[in-house]
Structure formats: structure tokens, C-alpha cells
Design a protein around this motif. Structure first.
Motif, PDB file in Angstrom:
ATOM      1  N   PHE A 249       1.665  12.255   5.933  1.00 12.39           N
ATOM      2  CA  PHE A 249       1.222  13.452   6.647  1.00 12.39           C
ATOM      3  C   PHE A 249       1.101  13.147   8.137  1.00 12.39           C
ATOM      4  O   PHE A 249       0.974  11.990   8.540  1.00 12.39           O
ATOM      5  CB  PHE A 249      -0.130  13.926   6.107  1.00 12.39           C
ATOM      6  CG  PHE A 249      -0.078  14.383   4.678  1.00 12.39           C
ATOM      7  CD1 PHE A 249       0.536  15.579   4.341  1.00 12.39           C
ATOM      8  CD2 PHE A 249      -0.631  13.614   3.671  1.00 12.39           C
ATOM      9  CE1 PHE A 249       0.591  16.003   3.020  1.00 12.39           C
ATOM     10  CE2 PHE A 249      -0.576  14.032   2.350  1.00 12.39           C
ATOM     11  CZ  PHE A 249       0.037  15.232   2.019  1.00 12.39           C
ATOM     12  N   THR A 251      -1.372  13.506  10.138  1.00 16.20           N
ATOM     13  CA  THR A 251      -2.593  12.820  10.570  1.00 16.20           C
ATOM     14  C   THR A 251      -2.858  11.553   9.769  1.00 16.20           C
ATOM     15  O   THR A 251      -3.972  11.028   9.778  1.00 16.20           O
ATOM     16  CB  THR A 251      -3.818  13.739  10.490  1.00 16.20           C
ATOM     17  OG1 THR A 251      -3.878  14.275   9.164  1.00 16.20           O
ATOM     18  CG2 THR A 251      -3.706  14.869  11.488  1.00 16.20           C
ATOM     19  N   SER A 254      -6.168   9.758   7.951  1.00 22.88           N
ATOM     20  CA  SER A 254      -7.363  10.597   8.064  1.00 22.88           C
ATOM     21  C   SER A 254      -7.214  11.805   7.135  1.00 22.88           C
ATOM     22  O   SER A 254      -8.186  12.482   6.833  1.00 22.88           O
ATOM     23  CB  SER A 254      -7.577  11.058   9.508  1.00 22.88           C
ATOM     24  OG  SER A 254      -6.605  12.021   9.878  1.00 22.88           O
ATOM     25  N   HIS A 255      -5.981  12.081   6.674  1.00 19.97           N
ATOM     26  CA  HIS A 255      -5.727  13.203   5.773  1.00 19.97           C
ATOM     27  C   HIS A 255      -6.344  12.902   4.409  1.00 19.97           C
ATOM     28  O   HIS A 255      -6.110  11.832   3.843  1.00 19.97           O
ATOM     29  CB  HIS A 255      -4.216  13.417   5.638  1.00 19.97           C
ATOM     30  CG  HIS A 255      -3.843  14.727   5.013  1.00 19.97           C
ATOM     31  ND1 HIS A 255      -4.182  15.062   3.727  1.00 19.97           N
ATOM     32  CD2 HIS A 255      -3.170  15.801   5.512  1.00 19.97           C
ATOM     33  CE1 HIS A 255      -3.732  16.277   3.454  1.00 19.97           C
ATOM     34  NE2 HIS A 255      -3.109  16.744   4.530  1.00 19.97           N
ATOM     35  N   PRO A 256      -7.131  13.834   3.872  1.00 13.54           N
ATOM     36  CA  PRO A 256      -7.801  13.555   2.595  1.00 13.54           C
ATOM     37  C   PRO A 256      -6.844  13.236   1.442  1.00 13.54           C
ATOM     38  O   PRO A 256      -7.237  12.532   0.515  1.00 13.54           O
ATOM     39  CB  PRO A 256      -8.567  14.847   2.304  1.00 13.54           C
ATOM     40  CG  PRO A 256      -8.741  15.504   3.627  1.00 13.54           C
ATOM     41  CD  PRO A 256      -7.547  15.133   4.446  1.00 13.54           C
ATOM     42  N   PHE A 257      -5.621  13.707   1.477  1.00 14.47           N
ATOM     43  CA  PHE A 257      -4.685  13.372   0.399  1.00 14.47           C
ATOM     44  C   PHE A 257      -4.104  11.970   0.567  1.00 14.47           C
ATOM     45  O   PHE A 257      -3.489  11.442  -0.358  1.00 14.47           O
ATOM     46  CB  PHE A 257      -3.548  14.392   0.325  1.00 14.47           C
ATOM     47  CG  PHE A 257      -3.929  15.676  -0.373  1.00 14.47           C
ATOM     48  CD1 PHE A 257      -5.034  15.742  -1.212  1.00 14.47           C
ATOM     49  CD2 PHE A 257      -3.164  16.828  -0.191  1.00 14.47           C
ATOM     50  CE1 PHE A 257      -5.382  16.923  -1.853  1.00 14.47           C
ATOM     51  CE2 PHE A 257      -3.501  18.016  -0.837  1.00 14.47           C
ATOM     52  CZ  PHE A 257      -4.613  18.070  -1.663  1.00 14.47           C
ATOM     53  N   PRO A 260      -8.832   9.755   0.405  1.00 14.49           N
ATOM     54  CA  PRO A 260      -9.862  10.740   0.076  1.00 14.49           C
ATOM     55  C   PRO A 260     -11.310  10.243   0.073  1.00 14.49           C
ATOM     56  O   PRO A 260     -12.212  11.038   0.264  1.00 14.49           O
ATOM     57  CB  PRO A 260      -9.468  11.211  -1.325  1.00 14.49           C
ATOM     58  CG  PRO A 260      -8.579  10.145  -1.875  1.00 14.49           C
ATOM     59  CD  PRO A 260      -7.999   9.379  -0.727  1.00 14.49           C
TER      60      PRO A 260
END
Lengths: 575, 188
Positions: A249, A251, A254-257, A260
């Protein structure tokens, strides 16, 4: 609250270093077995696969290569990988799976991204979920995540062979092993099993792995929310382990996927440094003197830990402007950081990802305090040798060791030697190229960026921070890191091409001199240690080594750092 | 000729590695994770009947007074766009950083210092959490807008609060979407 750092932050840093060391030692010894071709746990399963590949590749595993041969193989393999990835990215619009129907990349972006992944830099001019199809992520980026890391480890292995072969051996030759064998073994025995384990662990935490198209959720307030999906866990694992860092992704971690939970964050942070750290112990074992590996690990750790502590402290101290605007001062600088990670895990990650040439982020470095953000920049400027990249970190560090031996030799008036190999004019010339060449494009390109219209157009934050964005970008590219002050608008022909060239420069003007040194040393006799030999495993040597690294880094970059982070800091505190 | 003899291994190994790491490895990971952790692998999606109403890991934009509000989000074109994650990338001295913080503080209508996470944007722009202090600050507004007791709102927040893993890793945090689902009676 020593240095303004909370007890919980101290504990997390301590736990991190403890677990890192505890895992690095056994992994390092395992890797030594793999790289020496000894039998190990996985031999019964993988040896037949190995044979099959050697057959298909028409490679005779026992046939070793000179350094020029080895270098030719590295260059051809990298070139082949570049052409393949470049073509895939241009053509992605017509290759499934591509459920979002994302079009092919522009040529400059495809060039930048292909170079980036082949050189193990993994800079993100691309936007992840808005740019790349599932096919490009899997068959393009994930593949290079593996093999570019393996190239680094292979070259390191060649250097270790050059250093360790004794004239009394039957192996006293100018040969450094077989590149194809090293590649296959590193990929199959080291990177693949570790990645599978990590991918499954990450999925248990909520990292996604699916080929379904993006979903549109109806939010509680009635809006439509597009949620990007994809085969993330498999790529995330090798992205962390192979010191790659290019996010699925935009970001990144830092992206929750991608990241998490605090637990996923912890194992990802361990994965950033684990292979580079473990290779120190691999090195010690392979040269038959564990103390040498421990000394190098100690030097890396002694630079890493204080800089990490400084980063935590500076971010915890916060931004006076935000405090003036009504922020609770105890919270620290949370702009660009995720709540679940907080200050400590964002700062430790920032230091680890730039100490290693990983370049993934779990917080936005552009929004760090000026001096807090100067820490990751400085760690890259040390040449990515504080743990550094997979393989490339330690071979870079060994270049500094050779320089240090030379400098120390000059000081005491003895001819320099390392591990019984005399260090001559050729080695020092090559070492100088490896240390100095990558820093030249950083400074030249940063100057070009701030002096030209297309360069200035990419700068996002006003004032010195804009300068820092360019400086950070070229530092990151030329040291094959890949992280960014991400405000920089880098997806345009100016930055895509210049950054791409910096990445090539930074990769091959270190890698090729290293192989040349390896070849030269392999052909030399090993002289037994005498009373006049400078020991290279002592605390004194570790201190001189650190001094050399810091001196070279700071002398090269102090003026540039003064123009960026230092002025920005002064602007911040003047209120 | 040494160049030529490397061409076959280059082509064959690239083909092999692409099949292995670009095909077999991600598909094997897919098979394992879809079996062992199906819901997580699919994105921890929350459904109301057949409609997907969000993911427990992805924040949503809340601006109405009866809902708990999350972090600021710098994604475009709208906040919390999980199709294009983004941080603000504002430097510490960027006036826009302070404007965004001040605007948020005014929208909350509180005097005195506020928890910093409430007036700053997250790195991903999708942060599903805020700090317990940031949630606590909003209890009176939510209670008033819903005509609920503050205790009821607090219990929804407490039920959606996670502590650091093993008491050590990470920060205590409140899942904003979960709180709001509880307040709406869509989750127990």
C-alpha cells in the motif's frame, strides 16, 4: 523519565534488542551451514529441488567463478530481472489478476520501480493500491523482493570466501564460489521458509491475503468507503525480511492491512534487522573466528542503540507549535503516527528501517521533528552499514573494516592486514570507490533538485523541510534504502529518472568493488598472526571502526544536514 | 566466452524464481491463510446482513455529534479513503499542520489541552484507533447527542478498548468504529 522517554518505551526497546540478538545467533549459524553447502535441517526436502534447477540452468554446482565471472553473472541476472519487471509493469493492464483494471505504468515510473526493486532499494514512486495490479505485486515485486536480497547475500558470501580461503587450503585459488548455487541456496533454504512462517504469523494478526477485488463498504454515516485488498501477507513477509521495504500500500506498514497490531509490528521490526544482524554471526563462523563477527555486531549495535534512543526522545518531546495550538504536551509528536504504535514503536521502526536498508515505514518521516527525522537520514548516510541491507550491509561494513585497518596501520606504521590477508593498494582503491562514489550523486542531485524548476515543483513542505525532502530522497536512493520524506512529489520524469540512476550507482559501485576486493584477497596468501598484527576483534578496534564510519558520514554530509534539519529545528524552537 | 555461458542460467533461474515466488509462494500462502485465518485474510470485514459496513481494522470518517470521532485523516479526495491511503506529510513548521489541528480543536468545542492524537493525522490516514484519553474527552458530547447516560457511553468505550499486548507492546487504544457500532446497537 530518562531523556524524557517513558519507562514503557525503554522496556520495548530493551525487549527488541534482546529478542533480536537471541534470534540472530542461531539464525546466523544456520545460514553459515547453508552458505557453506553443509547438510542442514532442510537438505532432505530441498536438495532434489536444487538439483532440478541446476539441471535446467545448465549449471555445474562445483564449478567456481573468478570475481569477474561472478560479477558478470550478477550484472546479467540483475539486467534480466530489470527487463522482465519493466516489461510486466508497462503491460500490467492486460495481465490478470488485475481486478481493479489498473493501467500499465508510465515508462519513467516503470523504469524507477523496476530499478528500485532490482537494486533492493524499493523506493515508492508508485502508489501501491492505486497503481499496481495483483499480478504486478506478486509476479513482479515479490519475486524481486526475494532475488535482490539473495544477490546481496550471495555477494557477501563471495567476499567471505575471499577473506577466508587459506593458502594452505586446496581452495587457495582466485575463485569465489558459484553465483547460481549461492542464489538458489539463499532463496530456497533461507528466504523462502522464513517468509512462509512470517506470512502466516502476520495473517493471524489481520494482514490480508486475498485475490478478491476492492470492496465498497457503507459506513455508519452513510458514505461509501472503498477498501483496497490484495495478496498482502506473502509480500509483506519478504518485504520485511529481505530489507526491501516497498509497500503493498501507499502508506506501507502504517496501513492497518500491512501492520494491524503491536504484535505484528514487533515481528515486522525484528524482521527488518534479523538477517543483516544474523549475517555477522554467519561471517564469524565461516571465517572460523567467531570473535570477528561479534566485534562487527557490537560496532553496529553501539551505533544503532544510542541513535534509536535519541529518536524516541526527540519524538516524545513533541512539536512546540502543536503544543501551543492546544495539544497535551505528554503525547509527543503524533502527526503521521498510528495510535496503536505510539511514539516508541514509530521511532524504533524509523531507526531500524534506515539502519538496515529496509526503507519500509510505519509512520511518516516527513512529519517527524526536524532532528528526529535527521536520525534516519544520518543512519542512511553512514552508507547502510549499521546492520544494513541483506548481505549488502555486512559487505559494506567489511569495506569500512578494511579502511579502518588501513588507517590504523598508517597510525602505528605497520602494513595493514585483515584476517591474515595483506591489504594492498588495489583493495584500498576499491574500498575508496565503494565508500565515496555513492555519496557524490546524493549531493549533486540534491543541488539539481533545489536549483531547477522540475526539482522544485516536487518539494512539498515550505522552507528547509522542502530541501530535506530532496536530500532524504537522494540519500535513500543512493544507499538503496527506499524510505522517503514522502511529501516529495517524486512520480514525474525528473525524480523518477534521477532517483533511478542514484539507485543503480549506489548498488553497483559498491557491489562491484566488493567483488574485486574479494577476488584479489582470495588469491593472496594468509599470513599467520604475529605480535605486530593489529587485532580486529578488540573493543579498541570496534571504537576506531565506529569512528571511521561516523567521520566519513558526518564529514560528507554535515553542510547539507545543517541546511535542512538543523535550520528547520531552529525555526521550530524559535516559536 | 564467459558472457554467453551466463545467459542460460539467467533466463532459466528468472523463470524458475518467477514461478516459485510469483506464483507458488503467494498461492500457498493464500491457501494456508484462507484456511487458518479466513476472516482476517479477507480483511476483517464487518457485515450487517449482506452489506459490508466496514473493517474492524480500518477507520471510518465520523463528524456527527452522536458518534465517537477518530484521528484526522489526510487521504483524498475524502478522509478515510481506504482505496488510497496517505498521511499528511506536513513538516512541524508547516502552517497547514497547525490550521488542521486548530480547526479540529474548535470543532470539538473543548477548552484546555487535548490529547495530541485527536488533532493530528495518522500515517495511514486509516487509523482505526484513538487513545483512551481522546475517547474520554468526547463522552459528554456523545451522551448529550444520544440522550444517553455518560456511563453507558463509557461502557461502550471500555468494551472497545485494547491494552498493550502482554502489557508491554504498543499503546492502549480505543477502536472507534467498534464503539460506534456498540452505540448504534449493531455490535454487543
Amino acid at each position: 523519565m530518562l531523556f524524557g522517554i517513558t519507562p514503557a518505551s525503554w522496556l520495548q526497546l530493551a525487549l527488541y534488542m534482546l529478542v533480536l540478538t537471541a534470534v540472530a545467533v542461531p539464525l546466523g549459524l544456520y545460514m553459515a551451514r547453508v552458505l557453506s553447502g553443509e547438510r542442514n535441517l532442510l537438505t532432505p526436502i530441498l536438495a532434489p529441488v536444487e538439483k532440478l534447477i541446476y539441471g535446467a540452468c545448465n549449471v555445474r554446482p562445483e564449478q567456481e567463478m573468478t570475481w569477474k565471472d561472478y560479477a558478470t553473472a550478477v550484472i546479467l541476472f540483475s539486467l534480466g530481472g530489470f527487463i522482465l519487471l519493466f516489461s510486466l509493469l508497462l503491460a500490467q493492464g492486460s495481465i490478470p489478476p488485475n481486478p481493479q483494471n489498473l493501467p500499465g505504468l508510465t515508462p519513467d515510473l516503470a523504469f524507477n520501480t523496476a530499478v528500485s526493486f532490482v537494486t533492493n532499494t524499493n523506493w515508492q514512486s508508485y502508489g501501491g493500491e492505486t497503481t499496481l495490479s495483483y499480478f504486478s505485486q506478486m509476479a513482479g515485486l515479490t519475486v524481486q523482493n526475494f532475488v535482490s536480497a539473495a544477490v546481496g547475500i550471495a555477494v557477501l558470501t563471495a567476499l567471505i570466501r575471499g577473506l577466508s580461503r587459506h593458502s594452505s587450503d586446496r581452495l587457495a585459488t582466485d575463485k569465489l564460489g558459484n553465483f547460481w548455487v549461492d542464489m538458489v541456496r539463499v532463496n530456497l533454504y533461507i528466504l523462502l521458509p522464513l517468509s512462509l512462517i512470517l506470512a502466516v504469523l502476520l495473517a493471524s494478526q489481520g494482514v490480508i491475503q486475498t485475490l478478491e477485488p476492492y470492496v465498497v463498504a457503507k459506513t455508519l454515516e452513510g458514505a461509501d468507503q472503498t477498501i483496497a485488498l490484495g495478496p498482502v501477507a506473502s509480500q509483506e513477509a519478504i518485504k520485511m525480511l529481505g530489507t526491501n521495504g516497498g509497500g503493498f500500500f501507499n502508506t506501507n506498514s502504517s496501513h492497518p492491512f500491512e501492520n494491524p497490531t503491536p504484535f505484528s509490528n514487533f515481528i515486522e521490526m525484528i524482521s527488518i534487522l534479523i538477517i543483516p544482524a544474523a549475517l555477522c554471526f554467519t561471517f564469524g563462523r565461516m571465517i572460523g573466528d567467531k570473535r570477528q563477527g561479534i566485534a562487527i555486531f557490537a560496532a553496529m549495535t553501539l551505533v544503532f542503540v544510542p541513535m534509536t534512543i535519541a529518536c524516541i526522545g526527540l519524538e516524545q518531546a513533541g512539536n512546540p507549535h502543536l503544543i501551543a495550538a492546544g495539544a497535551d504536551a505528554a503525547g509527543g509528536n503524533m502527526e503521521g503516527k498510528e495510535t496503536r504504535f505510539g511514539i516508541a514503536n514509530s521511532a524504533i521502526w524509523a531507526a531500524a528501517t534506515t539502519a538496515a536498508s529496509n526503507g519500509s515505514v510505519n509512520s511518516m518521516h516527513d512529519s517527524f521533528t526536524p532532528l528526529g527525522g535527521a536520525i534516519p537520514m544520518l543512519l542512511m548516510k553512514f552508507g547502510e552499514v549499521i546492520y544494513g541491507g541483506a548481505g549488502s550491509g555486512l559487505y559494506g561494513m567489511l569495506i569500512f573494516v578494511i579502511l579502518t585497518v588501513f588507517i590504523a596501520g598508517l597510525m602505528v606504521g605497520r602494513s595493514p592486514e585483515y584476517l591474515g590477508k595483506k591489504i594492498g593498494a588495489f583493495e584500498i582503491k576499491m574500498a575508496s570507490i565503494a565508500v565515496l562514489f555513492p555519496s557524490a550523486p546524493v549531493l549533486i542531485c540534491t543541488a539539481a533538485a533545489v536549483l531547477t524548476a522540475p526539482g522544485q515543483a516536487g518539494l512539498y513542505n515550505p522552507g528547509p523541510q522542502g530541501f530535506s525532502e530532496a536530500l532524504y530522497a537522494f540519500t535513500s536512493a543512493a544507499n538503496n534504502n527506499g524510505s522517503a520524506f514522502a511529501g516529495l512529489g517524486a512520480n514525474n520524469p525528473f525524480y523518477n529518472s534521477l532517483l533511478g540512476l542514484c539507485m543503480l550507482f549506489g548498488r553497483f559501485f559498491v557491489l562491484l568493488p566488493v567483488l574485486a576486493i574479494a577476488g584479489s584477497l582470495a588469491a593472496k596468501k594468509t599470513v599467520p598472526a604475529s605480535a605486530g598484527t593489529l587485532p580486529t576483534h578488540t573493543p579498541l578496534f570496534v571504537v576506531v571502526l565506529i569512528g571511521t564510519i561516523v567521520l566519513v558520514g558526518v564529514l560528507t554530509y554535515a553542510p547539507a544536514l545543517a541546511l535542512g534539519p538543523v535550520i528547520e529545528h531552529l525555526n521550530m524552537i524559535k516559536g | 566466452m564467459s558472457l554467453l555461458k551466463h545467459i542460460q542460467p539467467t533466463l532459466a533461474s528468472l523463470a524458475f524464481f518467477t514461478l516459485l515466488f510469483g506464483g507458488a509462494y503467494p498461492l500457498a500462502t493464500l491457501a494456508i491463510t484462507q484456511t487458518a485465518f479466513h476472516s482476517q485474510a479477507e480483511g476483517s470485514l464487518i457485515r450487517n446482513g449482506n452489506t459490508v459496513i466496514g473493517s474492524s481494522l480500518i477507520g471510518q470518517n465520523f463528524t456527527q455529534p452522536q458518534y465517537l470521532w477518530g484521528r484526522l485523516s489526510a487521504t483524498g479526495p475524502a478522509p478515510f479513503n481506504a482505496g488510497a491511503s496517505s498521511g499528511s506529510n506536513y513538516g512541524v513548521n508547516n502552517p497547514a499542520l497547525i490550521e488542521a489541528a486548530t480547526a479540529r480543536r474548535e470543532a470539538m468545542g473543548v477548552s484546555g489541552p487535548v490529547p495530541v492524537d485527536l488533532i493530528t493525522a495518522s500515517g495511514s490516514g486509516l487509523d482505526p484507533h484513538i487513545s483512551p484519553a481522546a475517547a474520554d474527552l468526547q463522552v459528554p458530547r456523545i451522551a448529550q447527542a444520544r440522550g444517553l447516560s455518560e456511563a453507558k457511553v463509557r461502557s461502550a468505550i471500555e468494551a472497545s478498548t485494547e491494552q498493550p499486548t502482554l502489557g508491554l507492546l504498543g499503546e492502549p487504544r480505543v477502536n472507534v468504529l467498534q464503539v460506534n457500532l456498540r452505540l448504534d446497537g449493531k455490535q454487543k
